[in-house]
Motif scaffolding. Structure first.
Motif, mmCIF file in Angstrom:
data_model
loop_
_atom_site.group_PDB
_atom_site.id
_atom_site.type_symbol
_atom_site.label_atom_id
_atom_site.label_comp_id
_atom_site.label_asym_id
_atom_site.label_seq_id
_atom_site.Cartn_x
_atom_site.Cartn_y
_atom_site.Cartn_z
ATOM 1 N N UNK A 1 0.834 -1.195 0.000
ATOM 2 C CA UNK A 1 0.000 0.000 0.000
ATOM 3 C C UNK A 1 0.871 1.247 0.000
ATOM 4 N N UNK A 2 0.413 2.276 -0.713
ATOM 5 C CA UNK A 2 1.082 3.574 -0.695
ATOM 6 C C UNK A 2 0.208 4.550 0.082
ATOM 7 N N UNK A 3 0.748 5.116 1.152
ATOM 8 C CA UNK A 3 -0.003 6.002 2.035
ATOM 9 C C UNK A 3 0.547 7.418 1.920
ATOM 10 N N UNK A 4 -0.290 8.365 1.522
ATOM 11 C CA UNK A 4 0.155 9.745 1.419
ATOM 12 C C UNK A 4 0.288 10.356 2.818
ATOM 13 N N UNK A 5 1.203 11.311 2.941
ATOM 14 C CA UNK A 5 1.447 11.976 4.221
ATOM 15 C C UNK A 5 0.578 13.221 4.296
ATOM 16 N N UNK A 6 -0.347 13.317 5.269
ATOM 17 C CA UNK A 6 -1.195 14.513 5.380
ATOM 18 C C UNK A 6 -0.391 15.733 5.820
ATOM 19 N N UNK A 7 -0.900 16.921 5.464
ATOM 20 C CA UNK A 7 -0.205 18.156 5.812
ATOM 21 C C UNK A 7 -0.081 18.332 7.318
ATOM 22 N N UNK A 8 -1.052 17.822 8.086
ATOM 23 C CA UNK A 8 -1.000 17.955 9.539
ATOM 24 C C UNK A 8 0.214 17.247 10.123
ATOM 25 N N UNK A 9 0.585 16.106 9.565
ATOM 26 C CA UNK A 9 1.752 15.392 10.056
ATOM 27 C C UNK A 9 3.035 16.162 9.753
ATOM 28 N N UNK A 10 3.080 16.843 8.600
ATOM 29 C CA UNK A 10 4.257 17.636 8.252
ATOM 30 C C UNK A 10 4.428 18.786 9.237
ATOM 31 N N UNK A 11 3.327 19.450 9.588
ATOM 32 C CA UNK A 11 3.404 20.552 10.544
ATOM 33 C C UNK A 11 3.847 20.060 11.922
ATOM 34 N N UNK A 12 3.464 18.839 12.271
ATOM 35 C CA UNK A 12 3.819 18.308 13.584
ATOM 36 C C UNK A 12 5.319 18.088 13.747
ATOM 37 N N UNK A 13 6.073 18.098 12.634
ATOM 38 C CA UNK A 13 7.518 17.914 12.712
ATOM 39 C C UNK A 13 8.236 19.168 13.188
ATOM 40 N N UNK A 14 7.491 20.281 13.338
ATOM 41 C CA UNK A 14 8.122 21.533 13.732
ATOM 42 C C UNK A 14 7.618 22.073 15.069
ATOM 43 N N UNK A 15 6.618 21.455 15.655
ATOM 44 C CA UNK A 15 6.057 22.031 16.879
ATOM 45 C C UNK A 15 5.632 20.932 17.841
ATOM 46 N N UNK A 16 5.600 21.295 19.130
ATOM 47 C CA UNK A 16 5.126 20.369 20.148
ATOM 48 C C UNK A 16 3.609 20.256 20.068
ATOM 49 N N UNK A 17 3.100 19.074 20.409
ATOM 50 C CA UNK A 17 1.676 18.814 20.312
ATOM 51 C C UNK A 17 1.142 18.359 21.660
ATOM 52 N N UNK A 18 -0.123 18.639 21.887
ATOM 53 C CA UNK A 18 -0.822 18.138 23.065
ATOM 54 C C UNK A 18 -2.019 17.323 22.607
ATOM 55 N N UNK A 19 -2.188 16.171 23.222
ATOM 56 C CA UNK A 19 -3.304 15.292 22.860
ATOM 57 C C UNK A 19 -3.984 14.821 24.140
ATOM 58 N N UNK A 20 -5.301 14.942 24.173
ATOM 59 C CA UNK A 20 -6.070 14.487 25.336
ATOM 60 C C UNK A 20 -6.084 12.969 25.395
ATOM 61 N N UNK A 21 -5.741 12.446 26.559
ATOM 62 C CA UNK A 21 -5.780 11.007 26.791
ATOM 63 C C UNK A 21 -6.585 10.770 28.068
ATOM 64 N N UNK A 22 -6.758 9.505 28.400
ATOM 65 C CA UNK A 22 -7.545 9.170 29.584
ATOM 66 C C UNK A 22 -6.881 9.738 30.846
ATOM 67 N N UNK A 23 -7.636 10.523 31.603
ATOM 68 C CA UNK A 23 -7.189 11.102 32.883
ATOM 69 C C UNK A 23 -6.068 12.135 32.726
ATOM 70 N N UNK A 24 -5.923 12.762 31.539
ATOM 71 C CA UNK A 24 -4.875 13.763 31.432
ATOM 72 C C UNK A 24 -4.572 14.182 30.010
ATOM 73 N N UNK A 25 -3.367 14.705 29.842
ATOM 74 C CA UNK A 25 -2.916 15.228 28.549
ATOM 75 C C UNK A 25 -1.545 14.641 28.234
ATOM 76 N N UNK A 26 -1.327 14.286 26.989
ATOM 77 C CA UNK A 26 -0.032 13.808 26.527
ATOM 78 C C UNK A 26 0.641 14.918 25.729
ATOM 79 N N UNK A 27 1.820 15.364 26.183
ATOM 80 C CA UNK A 27 2.599 16.375 25.479
ATOM 81 C C UNK A 27 3.702 15.689 24.691
#
Length: 252
Positions: free
Chosen positions: A50-76
């Protein structure tokens, strides 16, 4: 008569382009970053490729820190940062008085990246801090189109653009994905050490004293190639990497 003249002109252009084919060897090094958050592996129930294209959001994530909500908290999640070095060789083919041409190349190199994950619970306490480090053996094949703005017998400057297919073998480290199993529970999925990706290349190039070429290159991801299934992964998605590099080539 006109056909003969046209054939002669075409033959002269082809001969001229062949005469301008020049072999090169070089070195390259630079800064590499990659997204710290990856989507789950895209595998079906078969061993299809399979060939999977890389979304623009993933490219932007290579330059900045991200926060994601997880169970009972936040993942930085910080992006992976590191370096890459390598050697390359190939040949360049210039025509139209060296104002237009193309080149192909092959490369072998090494890259090293590191990043970190920090989980923070709802009360603000740090639950876990994980640092991930990876090193890779990299090989690639590239093809560039080249255009010079100015060209003389001893100096030329221009731009280039093309594509590169890279194979990466993970020497150290591992990365895990959370996926749903058949029972609907989350589990870790550790992919293969082998990965294959396609990138676009753009840059500025300068030829000095007819033999010394200096390149400034930006390499951006286009897509990744995967093969296998969850129980037997042959090619895994790579880290979504972006590279800015400087290179020197001696042109014979």
């Amino acid at each position: 008569m006109k056909k003969k003249l046209l054939s002669l002109a075409v033959a002269s252009l082809v001969c001229g382009s062949v005469a301008e084919a020049r072999f090169y060897v070089g070195v390259e090094g630079g800064y590499t970053s990659a997204s710290g958050i990856l989507d789950p592996l895209k595998f079906g129930e078969s061993n299809k490729i399979n060939f999977n294209t890389i979304p623009a959001s993933e490219i932007k994530n290579a330059f900045k820190s991200m926060k994601r909500n997880v169970q009972n908290g936040v993942l930085e999640v910080d992006p992976y940062k590191g370096y890459s070095i390598g050697v390359n060789f190939g040949s360049e083919h210039l025509f139209l008085r060296d104002y237009l041409g193309f080149r192909w190349g092959a490369s072998v190199g090494y890259s090293n990246m590191s990043g970190k994950y920090i989980s923070v619970d709802n009360s603000g306490d740090i639950g876990a801090k994980i640092e991930g480090k990876y090193s890779f053996l990299d090989t690639g094949l590239s093809l560039d189109l080249m255009t010079n703005f100015y060209s003389s017998q001893s100096f030329a400057i221009g731009i280039f653009g093309g594509a590169e297919l890279d194979y990466h073998y993970m020497l150290t480290g591992k990365y895990e994905h959370k996926i749903w199993d058949e029972e609907g529970d989350m589990k870790n999925q550790v992919p293969s050490r082998h990965s294959l990706d396609l990138s676009g290349r753009v840059g500025i190039t300068t030829l000095i004293a007819s033999h010394h070429r200096i390149d400034l290159t930006a390499k951006l991801p286009i897509g990744s190639i995967t093969a296998g299934k969850a129980s037997n992964i042959k090619l895994g998605e790579p880290l979504v990497r972006i590279t800015f590099s400087a290179g020197y080539k001696f042109v014979f």
